[in-house]
Every structure is written in structure tokens, then in C-alpha cells.
Design an enzyme around this catalytic site. Structure first.
Site, PDB file in Angstrom:
ATOM      1  N   THR A  53      40.701  40.898  44.803  1.00 46.89           N
ATOM      2  CA  THR A  53      41.711  40.012  45.386  1.00 46.89           C
ATOM      3  C   THR A  53      42.712  39.483  44.364  1.00 46.89           C
ATOM      4  O   THR A  53      43.583  38.683  44.716  1.00 46.89           O
ATOM      5  CB  THR A  53      41.034  38.803  46.058  1.00 46.89           C
ATOM      6  OG1 THR A  53      40.268  38.093  45.073  1.00 46.89           O
ATOM      7  CG2 THR A  53      40.105  39.249  47.177  1.00 46.89           C
ATOM      8  N   LYS A  54      42.605  39.936  43.120  1.00 46.43           N
ATOM      9  CA  LYS A  54      43.486  39.395  42.085  1.00 46.43           C
ATOM     10  C   LYS A  54      44.880  40.020  42.170  1.00 46.43           C
ATOM     11  O   LYS A  54      45.108  41.031  42.836  1.00 46.43           O
ATOM     12  CB  LYS A  54      42.878  39.652  40.709  1.00 46.43           C
ATOM     13  CG  LYS A  54      41.574  38.887  40.460  1.00 46.43           C
ATOM     14  CD  LYS A  54      41.788  37.386  40.514  1.00 46.43           C
ATOM     15  CE  LYS A  54      40.610  36.593  39.963  1.00 46.43           C
ATOM     16  NZ  LYS A  54      39.431  36.628  40.831  1.00 46.43           N
ATOM     17  N   ASN A  55      45.823  39.415  41.443  1.00 43.73           N
ATOM     18  CA  ASN A  55      47.205  39.903  41.460  1.00 43.73           C
ATOM     19  C   ASN A  55      47.301  41.347  40.985  1.00 43.73           C
ATOM     20  O   ASN A  55      48.100  42.129  41.490  1.00 43.73           O
ATOM     21  CB  ASN A  55      48.086  39.020  40.578  1.00 43.73           C
ATOM     22  CG  ASN A  55      48.183  37.597  41.087  1.00 43.73           C
ATOM     23  OD1 ASN A  55      47.229  37.055  41.642  1.00 43.73           O
ATOM     24  ND2 ASN A  55      49.336  36.987  40.908  1.00 43.73           N
TER      25      ASN A  55
END
Length: 383
Positions: free
Chosen positions: A184-186
Site C-alpha cells: 500500500t506504500k507510495n
């Protein structure tokens, strides 16, 4: 995979990632190798760092920082309780003691340097600064504090890949910078992470510790290097795969455009939520151009029933989250270190009312408007 029309996060993978993974599978080399090395080089260049060490997760990055600094029994590490539990866990598992400090306040959810200073003792060896939501902690004050006491400064950049700030590129200001590339990280790889360090000797120690501290890696042996190896330290298998690093290279190339889209979503949120009395938007006083905007956090008014509020959002098919339950209130930390409510009054007050709203590169103005409409409909300020 979601019951929500607008989830907290929506992945942004496409044909380029699929092709990158396919090329690795065709190559026949799946563990750490040339793709990983190329990804490390490109990431280091983006940061303006000499080099970087790719690892299997953000937790692995933090643990390697702890191991490389030889933190252990008798040592203390000052860090925010407002963070994912992995930061404290890596300290505790080393035998060192996590010492939790408060955040600045509702407008700034990062570590308070003044409270951190109050927690320092003769046993303190390091400070962990977490850039909450991709917004820079006060690295100027924390760096000064670390230097004054001879402490290492670890930057937890799980929310802030390749993010410039008024202090410098996040992760390169302190002694060690740790990044997460969770799903879910950038910059998303499913699992993965990266470590940078200003001291070349420390960086090389981290590189070796990620692979059992072997003096010769499998890739080196495959290229015709020495067939034997020695182990002169206690390391772990924190290696990434070529598959995840192939995805990482594509995501790194796409990151500037993705970050621009996140900023547009944040700009729309700030504009449309401005009319709700009592709602605090942390970091709203900073220019929208600053920060990585990994999370869009809001703080509800005192007395708000957060669970009921989330239920109303859920009924509108809008997902929300809490980032994060304070670590010092988890059972394991309360029982192990004798902690409990009242230790961090600011963190405890703010996090009883914190809510994260959906934020991802594909979130357009129309979807932001729908989220704001759901928030407005669910709005019941405390009397």
C-alpha cells in the site's frame, strides 16, 4: 477484493510491471541479482545518496539499522509510539528498550523533539524519527539533539520514498534511512524495503548483514567469484527478490507522476473539508507541494464516537482507517515494560480521534467529493 466503492488504497500496477516480472522469470535468476543492483543504483541516484541496500521489507530495513548499530541489552532507543509496531519491535527483539515519546500535537503527528529530549538517559543510544504520512519530522531539532548526546539518528521513511524537504532528502539527513515498499506504500512492490547510511562502513555492514553476513554472495559465486565464503558476524536473510525489485524499478519511474496525483487529491480534500467545524487536518499548514502524502489523516472533535463515524462511512461504501493504535498501549508492550495510559497524553488524545481517509494516485476530484460528502453526512460534532 473490497466491499468499498472507494477503498483506502487502490493499487496502480499495469502492463509495465507485468512485463518486468515476466522478464525476470525468463532470466531464471529470482533471488538478489542484477535487477536488484540496478534498482539500488537508481534509488540511490534519486535520493542523491552514494548507494542503497535493497531488503525484503521495511521491518527488515529497521532491524538491520538496529543490528548495524549494535543496539542490545542495556541500551535505550527513543521513538514515537505513533507508528506501526515494527519500529518498536525491532528494538525490543534486539534486547534494547524502546522508550516512547510524544508527538507534537493535532497539527503535527511527528515526534516532538522537546519530549524526546526529556526521555534521554545515559543508556540512550539512538532516536528514531518517523515521517508520519510522508511529512517530515523536525530533523533540524532532532539532529541537533542527537549530536548533543552522541546518539544515532534513524529516519523511518516508510511513508516517504524519494521525498525532499526543508531539511533535505528524507532518509539522508540522519545516520540511517529506512524505507518500506509494502503493497500500500507510495512505491509499492508487495513487500520490500531499502536502507541508506551516510557512513560507508555502516552501509557495507548493513549490506552484509542482510544475507547472513556472508563474505561472498550467491550472485558473486554465480559470476565466477570464490566458491567458498566465511561468516564473521550474525546476520539474517533479509534479501529482496529480483521479482519485487523489477516491480520497484517500474514504480520508481512512475513515482513523480503518482506523487503529483496524490498532491492534487490532497489539495481537493483540503479545499472541500475546510467548511467542517472542529475537524483538524494535520500538516494542512504546510504547502501541498511538500511531503509524500502517503496518508490523508484527519482528527475528529473531542467526544466523537469514531467507530460509529466509521460505520456511517462504511454504509456509504467509503473505507477509512486508523494509523496507528499507539504502540505503548499494546498488550505486549504494557506487560513487558510496565507501560499504560497516561504515558503520552498528546498521542493518546489525538489517536483516540484520528481517522485516515482514502488516498491513492487514482483518486480523482469526483471521488474526493464523494468521500467528503460521506464525511459531511456522517458529521455529528460533539456538543
Amino acid at each position: 477484493m473490497t466491499a468499498f466503492d472507494i477503498p483506502l488504497y487502490r493499487p496502480a500496477f499495469g502492463p509495465a510491471e507485468i512485463e518486468a516480472v515476466t522478464e525476470v522469470l525468463r532470466s531464471g535468476w529470482l533471488s538478489t541479482g542484477p535487477v536488484t543492483e540496478d534498482f539500488e543504483g537508481k534509488y540511490a541516484a534519486a535520493l542523491g545518496a552514494e548507494s542503497a541496500v535493497a531488503v525484503s521489507s521495511g521491518t527488515a530495513a529497521l532491524h538491520l539499522a538496529v543490528l548495524a548499530l549494535d543496539l542490545g541489552p542495556g541500551d535505550e532507543v527513543v521513538l514515537p509510539s505513533l507508528n506501526f509496531v515494527s519500529a518498536a519491535a525491532t528494538v525490543a527483539l534486539s534486547g534494547a528498550t524502546p522508550v516512547f515519546a510524544d508527538i507534537k500535537g493535532p497539527d503535527d503527528l511527528c515526534l516532538d523533539p522537546e519530549d524526546a529530549a526529556r526521555r534521554i538517559t545515559p543508556r540512550t543510544r539512538a532516536i528514531v524519527a518517523m515521517h508520519y504520512g510522508g511529512h517530515a519530522a523536525d530533523l533540524t531539532a532532532l539532529s541537533r539533539l542527537a549530536r548533543a548526546h552522541g546518539l544515532a539518528l534513524i529516519e523511518d521513511c516508510a511513508h516517504a520514498p524519494v521525498t525532499d524537504s526543508v531539511h533535505g532528502m528524507l532518509g539522508t539527513v540522519g545516520d540511517i534511512g529506512c524505507y518500506s515498499f509494502f503493497a500500500t506504500k507510495n512505491l509499492a512492490m508487495g513487500e520490500g524495503g531499502m536502507v541508506v547510511a551516510r557512513d560507508p562502513a555502516l552501509r557495507e555492514r548493513i549490506r552484509r548483514l542482510r544475507s547472513h553476513a556472508l563474505t561472498v554472495s550467491a550472485a558473486q559465486r554465480h559470476r565466477g567469484g570464490p566458491s567458498g565464503y566465511d561468516v564473521d558476524a550474525l546476520g539474517l536473510n533479509y534479501r529482496p527478490t529480483e521479482l519485487t525489485c523489477a516491480v520497484g524499478r517500474v514504480q520508481l519511474d512512475a513515482l513523480p507522476a503518482a506523487q503529483a496525483r496524490r498532491r492534487e487529491a490532497v489539495r481537493a480534500y483540503r479545499e472541500q473539508l475546510a467548511g467542517l467545524p472542529g475537524l483538524t487536518v494535520p500538516f494542512a499548514g504546510r504547502p501541498v507541494e511538500e511531503g509524500a502524502h502517503h496518508l490523508f489523516a484527519v482528527t475528529l472533535p473531542p467526544g466523537t464516537d469514531r467507530e460509529a463515524f466509521q460505520d456511517r462511512l462504511r454504509a456509504a461504501r467509503v473505507q477509512s482507517g486508523v494509523h496507528y493504535p499507539p504502540t505503548h498501549l499494546f498488550t505486549a508492550y504494557r506487560e513487558r515494560y510496565g507501560l499504560g495510559p497516561g504515558l503520552l497524553p498528546v498521542t493518546e488524545d489525538v489517536m483516540a480521534r484520528q481517522l485516515s481517509l482514502p488516498l491513492y494516485p487514482g483518486l480523482g476530484r469526483a471521488e474526493v467529493g464523494r468521500v467528503v460528502e460521506a464525511v459531511s453526512s456522517a458529521w455529528h460534532p460533539a456538543p
